[in-house]
Design an enzyme around this catalytic site. Structure first.
Site, PDB file in Angstrom:
ATOM      1  N   GLU A 210       0.882  -1.173   0.000  1.00  0.00           N
ATOM      2  CA  GLU A 210       0.000   0.000   0.000  1.00  0.00           C
ATOM      3  C   GLU A 210       0.914   1.216   0.000  1.00  0.00           C
ATOM      4  OE1 GLU A 210      -3.353   0.200  -0.041  1.00  0.00           O
ATOM      5  OE2 GLU A 210      -3.793  -1.940   0.098  1.00  0.00           O
ATOM      6  N   CYS A 244      -2.316   9.493   2.543  1.00  0.00           N
ATOM      7  CA  CYS A 244      -1.809   8.931   1.288  1.00  0.00           C
ATOM      8  C   CYS A 244      -2.727   9.247   0.108  1.00  0.00           C
ATOM      9  CB  CYS A 244      -1.615   7.427   1.410  1.00  0.00           C
ATOM     10  SG  CYS A 244      -3.104   6.573   1.936  1.00  0.00           S
TER      11      CYS A 244
HETATM   12  P1  NAD Z   1       8.116   4.738   5.105  1.00  0.00           P
HETATM   13  O1  NAD Z   1       8.127   3.934   3.868  1.00  0.00           O
HETATM   14  O2  NAD Z   1       9.271   5.626   5.409  1.00  0.00           O
HETATM   15  O3  NAD Z   1       7.993   3.772   6.397  1.00  0.00           O
HETATM   16  C1  NAD Z   1       6.968   2.815   6.528  1.00  0.00           C
HETATM   17  C2  NAD Z   1       7.441   1.716   7.454  1.00  0.00           C
HETATM   18  O4  NAD Z   1       8.569   1.068   6.884  1.00  0.00           O
HETATM   19  C3  NAD Z   1       7.858   2.167   8.845  1.00  0.00           C
HETATM   20  O5  NAD Z   1       7.376   1.236   9.793  1.00  0.00           O
HETATM   21  C4  NAD Z   1       9.375   2.154   8.777  1.00  0.00           C
HETATM   22  O6  NAD Z   1       9.972   1.843  10.017  1.00  0.00           O
HETATM   23  C5  NAD Z   1       9.646   1.046   7.788  1.00  0.00           C
HETATM   24  N1  NAD Z   1      10.887   1.283   7.023  1.00  0.00           N
HETATM   25  C6  NAD Z   1      11.418   2.475   6.656  1.00  0.00           C
HETATM   26  N2  NAD Z   1      12.544   2.286   5.940  1.00  0.00           N
HETATM   27  C7  NAD Z   1      12.723   0.949   5.842  1.00  0.00           C
HETATM   28  C8  NAD Z   1      13.703   0.129   5.205  1.00  0.00           C
HETATM   29  N3  NAD Z   1      14.740   0.658   4.563  1.00  0.00           N
HETATM   30  N4  NAD Z   1      13.555  -1.221   5.275  1.00  0.00           N
HETATM   31  C9  NAD Z   1      12.526  -1.771   5.944  1.00  0.00           C
HETATM   32  N5  NAD Z   1      11.570  -1.031   6.564  1.00  0.00           N
HETATM   33  C10 NAD Z   1      11.654   0.303   6.519  1.00  0.00           C
HETATM   34  O7  NAD Z   1       6.753   5.533   5.073  1.00  0.00           O
HETATM   35  P2  NAD Z   1       6.224   6.628   6.095  1.00  0.00           P
HETATM   36  O8  NAD Z   1       7.040   7.864   5.958  1.00  0.00           O
HETATM   37  O9  NAD Z   1       6.063   6.042   7.449  1.00  0.00           O
HETATM   38  O10 NAD Z   1       4.753   6.897   5.527  1.00  0.00           O
HETATM   39  C11 NAD Z   1       4.490   7.795   4.512  1.00  0.00           C
HETATM   40  C12 NAD Z   1       4.322   7.091   3.182  1.00  0.00           C
HETATM   41  O11 NAD Z   1       3.372   6.056   3.278  1.00  0.00           O
HETATM   42  C13 NAD Z   1       3.777   8.012   2.099  1.00  0.00           C
HETATM   43  O12 NAD Z   1       4.454   7.755   0.897  1.00  0.00           O
HETATM   44  C14 NAD Z   1       2.313   7.603   1.974  1.00  0.00           C
HETATM   45  O13 NAD Z   1       1.737   7.872   0.737  1.00  0.00           O
HETATM   46  C15 NAD Z   1       2.385   6.161   2.253  1.00  0.00           C
HETATM   47  N6  NAD Z   1       1.110   5.675   2.753  1.00  0.00           N
HETATM   48  C16 NAD Z   1       0.358   4.854   1.971  1.00  0.00           C
HETATM   49  C17 NAD Z   1      -0.876   4.431   2.426  1.00  0.00           C
HETATM   50  C18 NAD Z   1      -1.752   3.527   1.635  1.00  0.00           C
HETATM   51  O14 NAD Z   1      -2.702   3.015   2.203  1.00  0.00           O
HETATM   52  N7  NAD Z   1      -1.499   3.298   0.369  1.00  0.00           N
HETATM   53  C19 NAD Z   1      -1.325   4.843   3.673  1.00  0.00           C
HETATM   54  C20 NAD Z   1      -0.521   5.677   4.435  1.00  0.00           C
HETATM   55  C21 NAD Z   1       0.706   6.087   3.970  1.00  0.00           C
END
Ligand code: NAD
Length: 456
Positions: A210, A244
């Site tokens: 997602e 998002c």
């Molecule tokens: P992110 O990708 O930075 O982090 C998400 C999760 O992944 C966190 O738990 C983080 O600890 C983990 N993570 C981060 N880097 C990692 C790595 N290198 N390896 C493994 N795990 C890792 O996202 P965010 O900043 O927390 O959230 C914002 C993003 O999420 C935006 O792009 C938004 O559009 C998206 N989002 C999508 C939805 C959806 O339903 N499609 C909903 C909410 C947010």
């Protein structure tokens, strides 16, 4: 460095006891979760206030109430969803019956982001439980209070061999991904989504991604301007634009642009007040880094409204930028904040060209009273999901599976879609032993001729 091998082994062992496959067990688990969320409503609201300054109204509607509703819907329908589904059987298979069984994958890993830190961890968990899986949740490190409550809430009602919350940042996430889970459900950014898919590929683990991206919102010349302005202001500025599926940018028809922007300004004042920075219920930006990133966008384009910020409290006013082009920094990536850039157009074809030059969006919104224009947009542009004459609202229907396409994600959930996501669809043919049709065997006389009557 910590490994999670022993936790995973415990969950795999528990899964093999088949306890989680029992429907009564699943229903009881969902009910327990529902009661725990209701009991913890106040502490959850306090945590969301501490992490993101979410108001009680926002915390309830978009996080707590949302998952309670998903739970209610799932509990109500689970008995019918779990039943093996009888499907048609072709004449070549005469004597047999065909079924699709929904079976749980096993142990699921759920990785959640910070923007709706409770909802985006619990909603997939509901699907995982409903489908009969064990689960490990890795919530976001950027919302520590909510993650702490999550861990406690889950730890109080479920044993760790069934459901477990592991707090931590990137390294924790990576250590979890080193293990072989049976399913991975990730919500987060596109770049991290790619890393998750890479890690899943090593074990051929099926997954849902997602993700995010730039979701366009089109306001056509015949739109109901006042209503469009109100629904866009709400969809964009709720949670300070950190949604998002928030409209990332606007495409407004040139002939109504001035009138629309005036209405947008009025609607924003109506929803968030004349001085949004003084509004103690306006959600803050999650971190100093994101605050600085968003402020840097204000150096380009023309400020139509807003633009103010409070660095100490990490708040930014609802802001609208005009005179923006696709070359500006704000148009290079998902904005994820309360800044709305406005592009204008004369012909819809310009809109399509602009959108098609970029990855497929997670959401798209089109405001128009004209059914032909609605249809044209829906068929010409590929996007995860969206609304005609509204924003964000499709997300809250349990009858509309929610997910992206292309760069905005793989797979979908919510309602029955949530159950389906965490279930493998096992196709089974139950054959009769009362007779045996000879055609398929190679030794039958005129076999090919006969088989050609059925397979043509
Ligand atoms: P992110 O990708 O930075 O982090 C998400 C999760 O992944 C966190 O738990 C983080 O600890 C983990 N993570 C981060 N880097 C990692 C790595 N290198 N390896 C493994 N795990 C890792 O996202 P965010 O900043 O927390 O959230 C914002 C993003 O999420 C935006 O792009 C938004 O559009 C998206 N989002 C999508 C939805 C959806 O339903 N499609 C909903 C909410 C947010």
């Amino acid at each position: 460095m910590e490994t999670y091998n022993s936790l995973l082994t415990k969950q795999q062992f528990f899964f093999r006891t088949e306890t989680t496959k029992d429907i009564a067990f699943r229903l009881e688990a969902l009910q327990k979760l529902r009661t725990a969320i209701k009991t913890n409503e106040k502490v959850l609201m306090e945590a969301l206030r501490a992490d993101l300054n979410k108001s009680e109204f926002d915390a309830y509607t978009s996080e707590i109430g949302f998952v309670l509703e998903e739970l209610r819907f799932t509990i109500k329908h689970l008995q019918s969803w779990v039943k093996p589904k009888k499907v048609k059987t072709p004449v070549t298979h005469i004597g047999s019956n065909s079924y699709i069984y929904s079976e749980p994958y096993g142990v699921a890993l759920i990785i959640a982001p910070w923007n709706y830190p409770f909802q985006l961890a619990i909603a997939p968990l509901i699907g995982a439980i409903a489908a009969g899986n064990c689960a490990v949740i890795k919530p976001s490190e950027l919302t520590p209070k909510t993650s702490e409550i999550l861990e406690k809430l889950i730890g109080d009602i479920f044993p760790e061999e069934y459901i477990s919350v592991i707090q931590g940042g990137v390294e924790t996430s990576q250590a979890l991904l080193d293990e072989k889970f049976d399913y991975i459900f990730f919500t987060g950014s596109v770049p991290v989504g790619k890393l998750i898919m890479e890690a899943a590929a090593k074990n051929l683990t099926p997954l849902t991604l997602e993700l995010g991206g730039k979701s366009p919102c089109i306001v056509h010349k015949d739109a109901n301007i006042k209503l469009a302005a109100k629904r866009i202001a709400w969809g964009k500025f709720t949670n300070a634009g950190q949604t998002c599926i928030a409209p990332d940018y606007l495409y407004v028809h040139q002939s109504i642009k001035d009138q629309f922007l005036q209405q947008l300004k009025e609607a924003t004042i109506e929803l968030y007040g004349q001085k949004p920075l003084d509004n103690m219920n306006f959600t803050r930006i999650v971190s100093e880094r994101h605050f600085q990133r968003l402020c840097s966008f204000l150096d380009h384009g023309k400020l139509y409204m807003g633009g103010g910020g409070n660095q100490e409290r990490l708040t930014i006013e609802p802001t609208v930028l005009t005179n923006v082009t696709w070359e500006d920094p704000i148009m290079q990536d998902e904005i994820f904040g309360p800044i709305l850039p406005v592009l204008q157009y004369n012909e819809l074809s310009e809109v399509f060209t602009g959108i098609h030059r970029h990855p497929k969006p997670l959401a798209l919104y089109i405001f128009t009273e004209n059914p032909t224009v609605q249809q044209k947009v829906l068929t010409s542009v590929s996007f995860g999901g969206g609304c005609v004459n509204d924003t964000v609202y499709h997300f809250v229907s349990p009858y509309l599976p929610f997910g992206g396409v292309g760069n905005s994600g793989i797979g979908a959930y919510h309602g029955k879609g949530n159950f389906n996501t965490f279930s493998h669809q096992k196709s089974v043919l139950k054959q009769t032993t009362l007779f045996d049709i000879p055609f398929r065997y190679p030794n039958v006389k005129n076999g090919l001729k006969k088989i050609k009557l059925f397979m043509k």
